[in-house]
Design an enzyme around this catalytic site. Structure first.
Site, PDB file in Angstrom:
ATOM      1  N   GLY A 239     -23.104  15.165 -45.224  1.00  0.00           N
ATOM      2  CA  GLY A 239     -21.672  15.257 -45.380  1.00  0.00           C
ATOM      3  C   GLY A 239     -20.935  15.572 -44.098  1.00  0.00           C
ATOM      4  O   GLY A 239     -21.510  15.645 -43.018  1.00  0.00           O
ATOM      5  N   THR A 240     -19.621  15.763 -44.249  1.00  0.00           N
ATOM      6  CA  THR A 240     -18.725  16.032 -43.120  1.00  0.00           C
ATOM      7  C   THR A 240     -17.844  17.225 -43.464  1.00  0.00           C
ATOM      8  O   THR A 240     -17.416  17.381 -44.613  1.00  0.00           O
ATOM      9  CB  THR A 240     -17.836  14.804 -42.839  1.00  0.00           C
ATOM     10  OG1 THR A 240     -18.660  13.685 -42.544  1.00  0.00           O
ATOM     11  CG2 THR A 240     -16.912  15.062 -41.656  1.00  0.00           C
ATOM     12  N   VAL A 241     -17.597  18.061 -42.477  1.00  0.00           N
ATOM     13  CA  VAL A 241     -16.664  19.184 -42.643  1.00  0.00           C
ATOM     14  C   VAL A 241     -15.387  18.844 -41.884  1.00  0.00           C
ATOM     15  O   VAL A 241     -15.432  18.439 -40.714  1.00  0.00           O
ATOM     16  CB  VAL A 241     -17.271  20.497 -42.126  1.00  0.00           C
ATOM     17  CG1 VAL A 241     -16.256  21.637 -42.231  1.00  0.00           C
ATOM     18  CG2 VAL A 241     -18.523  20.855 -42.919  1.00  0.00           C
TER      19      VAL A 241
ATOM     20  N   ASP B  56     -31.929  28.112 -45.757  1.00  0.00           N
ATOM     21  CA  ASP B  56     -31.695  27.364 -44.512  1.00  0.00           C
ATOM     22  C   ASP B  56     -30.922  28.224 -43.518  1.00  0.00           C
ATOM     23  O   ASP B  56     -29.911  27.800 -42.953  1.00  0.00           O
ATOM     24  CB  ASP B  56     -30.946  26.062 -44.791  1.00  0.00           C
ATOM     25  CG  ASP B  56     -31.063  25.058 -43.634  1.00  0.00           C
ATOM     26  OD1 ASP B  56     -32.034  25.179 -42.845  1.00  0.00           O
ATOM     27  OD2 ASP B  56     -30.214  24.165 -43.519  1.00  0.00           O
TER      28      ASP B  56
ATOM     29  N   LEU C   8     -14.643  18.274 -38.185  1.00  0.00           N
ATOM     30  CA  LEU C   8     -15.190  19.358 -37.376  1.00  0.00           C
ATOM     31  C   LEU C   8     -16.656  19.140 -37.039  1.00  0.00           C
ATOM     32  O   LEU C   8     -17.151  19.633 -36.029  1.00  0.00           O
ATOM     33  CB  LEU C   8     -15.035  20.695 -38.114  1.00  0.00           C
ATOM     34  CG  LEU C   8     -13.608  21.158 -38.369  1.00  0.00           C
ATOM     35  CD1 LEU C   8     -13.611  22.384 -39.264  1.00  0.00           C
ATOM     36  CD2 LEU C   8     -12.908  21.455 -37.050  1.00  0.00           C
ATOM     37  N   GLY C   9     -17.352  18.457 -37.871  1.00  0.00           N
ATOM     38  CA  GLY C   9     -18.780  18.218 -37.647  1.00  0.00           C
ATOM     39  C   GLY C   9     -19.335  17.455 -38.829  1.00  0.00           C
ATOM     40  O   GLY C   9     -18.758  17.461 -39.921  1.00  0.00           O
TER      41      GLY C   9
ATOM     42  N   GLY D 243     -23.198  15.706 -40.638  1.00  0.00           N
ATOM     43  CA  GLY D 243     -24.643  15.613 -40.643  1.00  0.00           C
ATOM     44  C   GLY D 243     -25.095  14.657 -41.716  1.00  0.00           C
ATOM     45  O   GLY D 243     -24.300  13.868 -42.250  1.00  0.00           O
TER      46      GLY D 243
END
Length: 584
Positions: free
Chosen positions: A27-29, A149, A21-22, A24
């Site tokens: 990590g990754t989702v 954040d 899904l995305g 950065g």
């Protein structure tokens, strides 16, 4: 790692990875399916950064693993409708070479970041969103959890329009051991509270500042402190003025109350909730009055008593948004301004000309050039990409502010600065008499001089600490008396010069500048040359700051220009108009 019958990867024997899904830097989702319970879930794969980054920071992988576990535990304590639900955590076995996976609910409406790509939110929608996120933060703060954040990519939107706060991966628990090295600041620069830049942590008020910045971006369609580089953004967060909201309606005064650098003046969670509900009621009252001219005052009063309206469906978002943001929940805010659907107005009809009160530059102790210069030097050495190495203790320069009254040299051009005694106290806020408002941009020689005359009439001097010019108004920091260390914030707008509140103190040795002696005839040429130096053909945003330069305390002029894509920077000029440096 196993595989399912469909040939997909299985995590912990039950979570089937479907598609990313995305992603950065941390990590990754993934979109995934829980084959045991037959439901969609989101899996956050917590991986260390690229090998080079990991090699440069020994122990980073272990730190990220501990942070992921801490996030899951923090969120598990927050059973709240506006906090993302944690279903499960998959931890690597002791001694195993693996990384954690956090299993979360799937929020299908996209992120606020995605939504803002289609334009800013209407005030009513922004207020509803603010109440949702605030309720999540207050629940977290009650459990001793600080988010640290808060930004659009970390706010998800359900299909009914309600907001869900996610990504507590860098959250701070009051009863946990700190996971970042001393002096390391984590977060997205343009949303970080100024006290965090100075090294003050553990404050719920810092999350509320970030929420205020998020709401400003959501309602105004622009990020007020984003600059061309992360370094310039951090400096702006410390000390640069925040343009007054012009599109936010009754939310505008709430933002002005919230986005102040003086912690004592910033509302707490309960006060902010009441301010947001009052703003929502004001919108309801206004809508009721507009619906029928004969409704009368009683109908308006009834509308004002109604609590915040229920969440409504959001405006149409871009096609196929990622539920966890275009760049993933761990990604830094992408460069460039938040896109807006309108064409920037010409300078002579700037939206900032609206009659709203600007947020004070700084209430309480001012950020002295020594502090900003020290931060600048350290940041230059370490780099700023969402993880910013700053002052070790956040105190540089502050001790000097606690001394007694200072005698400061006044910097002049050909003229002699005004002198005044203690009797020439600044005029009250409402005492100014409105003159004919100047036409066109305030950044013209004639209009600047008109504003200075108005300041002199009300404050008794044109010798200032600093002055910032916008197309629609001018802000100034003016000592309360000759030789005083206390400073007031002033504005000139629509032909009126007025005091807007205290602006802290200025340290001994910082020069004052006689703005009346500056050669303002050079200003149009400096702006024109700045466009060429910065290669900004069509600036959509510009302002000018006249103050002592942070590195050498010499009086200087800074011309800031950027276009709608965020390209630009600023040019540093001597007070005589000589080019000193281009920061673009």
């Amino acid at each position: 790692m196993d595989t399912s019958e469909a040939g997909r990867q299985l995590i912990d024997g039950r979570f089937e990875l479907v598609a990313p899904l995305g992603s950065g830097g941390m990590g990754t989702v993934w979109r995934a399916r829980d084959i045991a319970l037959h439901r969609e879930v989101a899996l956050k794969e917590v991986r260390p950064p690229d090998p080079a980054t990991a090699a440069a920071q020994p122990g980073l992988a272990d730190q990220m693993r501990e942070r992921a576990v801490r996030e899951a535990r923090a969120l598990a304590r927050l059973a709240h409708p506006h906090v993302v639900t944690i279903h499960h955590i998959v931890e690597p076995a002791d001694g195993a070479d693996g990384h954690p996976w956090i299993v979360m609910e799937m929020v299908k409406g996209g992120s606020l970041h995605d939504r803002l790509e289609s334009g800013p939110l209407p005030p009513a929608e922004a207020i509803r969103l603010g109440l949702d996120v605030l309720s999540a933060l207050r629940a977290a703060h009650a459990e001793g959890v600080l988010h640290r954040d808060v930004k659009p990519a970390n706010v998800l939107l359900r299909p009914d329009g309600s907001a869900v706060l996610t990504d507590f991966g860098i959250a701070a628990l009051h009863d946990s051991t700190g996971l970042t090295a001393t002096g390391v600041l984590i977060g997205s620069p343009e949303y970080i509270a100024p006290e965090r830049v100075r090294g003050e942590e553990g404050l719920a008020a810092s999350d509320l500042w970030s929420l205020g910045m998020l709401l400003y971006v959501a309602a105004e369609g622009v990020s007020p402190l984003r600059r061309a580089t992360s370094l310039a953004t951090v400096v702006a967060v410390l000390d640069e003025p925040i343009p007054a909201p012009v599109r936010s309606g009754p939310l505008g005064p709430v933002l002005e109350r919230l986005l102040v650098r003086d912690l004592a003046a910033r509302p707490d969670g309960a006060q902010l909730e009441q301010l947001l509900r009052d703003a929502s009621a004001a919108l309801g009252a206004g809508a009721g009055a507009g619906a029928g001219a004969g409704a009368g005052a009683g109908a308006g009063a009834g509308a004002a008593a109604v609590p915040a309206p229920p969440a409504a469906a959001p405006q149409a978002a871009p096609a196929a948004p990622h539920p966890y943001g275009q760049f993933g929940p761990y990604a830094p805010t992408p460069p460039g301004p938040v896109p807006t659907p309108h064409t920037p107005p010409p300078y002579g009809s700037s939206p900032y000309a609206a009659a709203t009160t600007p947020v004070p530059v700084a209430s309480g102790p001012r950020r002295r050039p020594a502090l900003i210069g020290a931060a600048l030097a350290v940041v230059l050495a370490a780099g700023v990409v969402g993880i910013v190495q700053l002052l070790p203790d956040g105190k540089a320069g502050d001790d000097e502010a606690k001394g007694g009254p200072a005698t400061r040299p006044a910097v002049t051009g050909a003229a002699t600065p005004d002198a005044r005694g203690a009797a020439s106290a600044p005029a009250p806020r409402a005492s100014a008499q409105k003159a004919d408002a100047p036409r066109g941009s305030m950044m013209t020689p004639g209009n600047v001089r008109t504003a200075l005359e108005a300041f002199k009439k009300q404050a008794g001097t044109t010798t200032f600490v600093d002055m910032t010019l916008y197309d629609g108004y001018i802000l100034a920091s003016i000592p309360t008396a000759a030789g005083a260390e206390t400073v007031d914030s002033w504005q000139y707008r629509d032909g009126v010069a007025s005091r807007t509140g205290p602006d802290g103190t200025v340290k001994d040795g910082e020069p004052l500048i006689d703005m009346g002696a500056v050669d303002w005839d050079q200003l149009p040429g400096l702006l024109e040359r700045s466009q060429k130096e910065l290669k900004v053909e069509k600036p959509s945003s510009r302002h000018v700051i006249v103050d002592p330069w942070m590195m050498d305390k010499a009086p200087a002029i800074r011309t800031y220009l950027s276009d709608e894509y965020g390209r630009g920077g600023y040019v540093l000029w001597g007070i005589d108009g000589s080019l000193r440096k281009v920061y673009g």
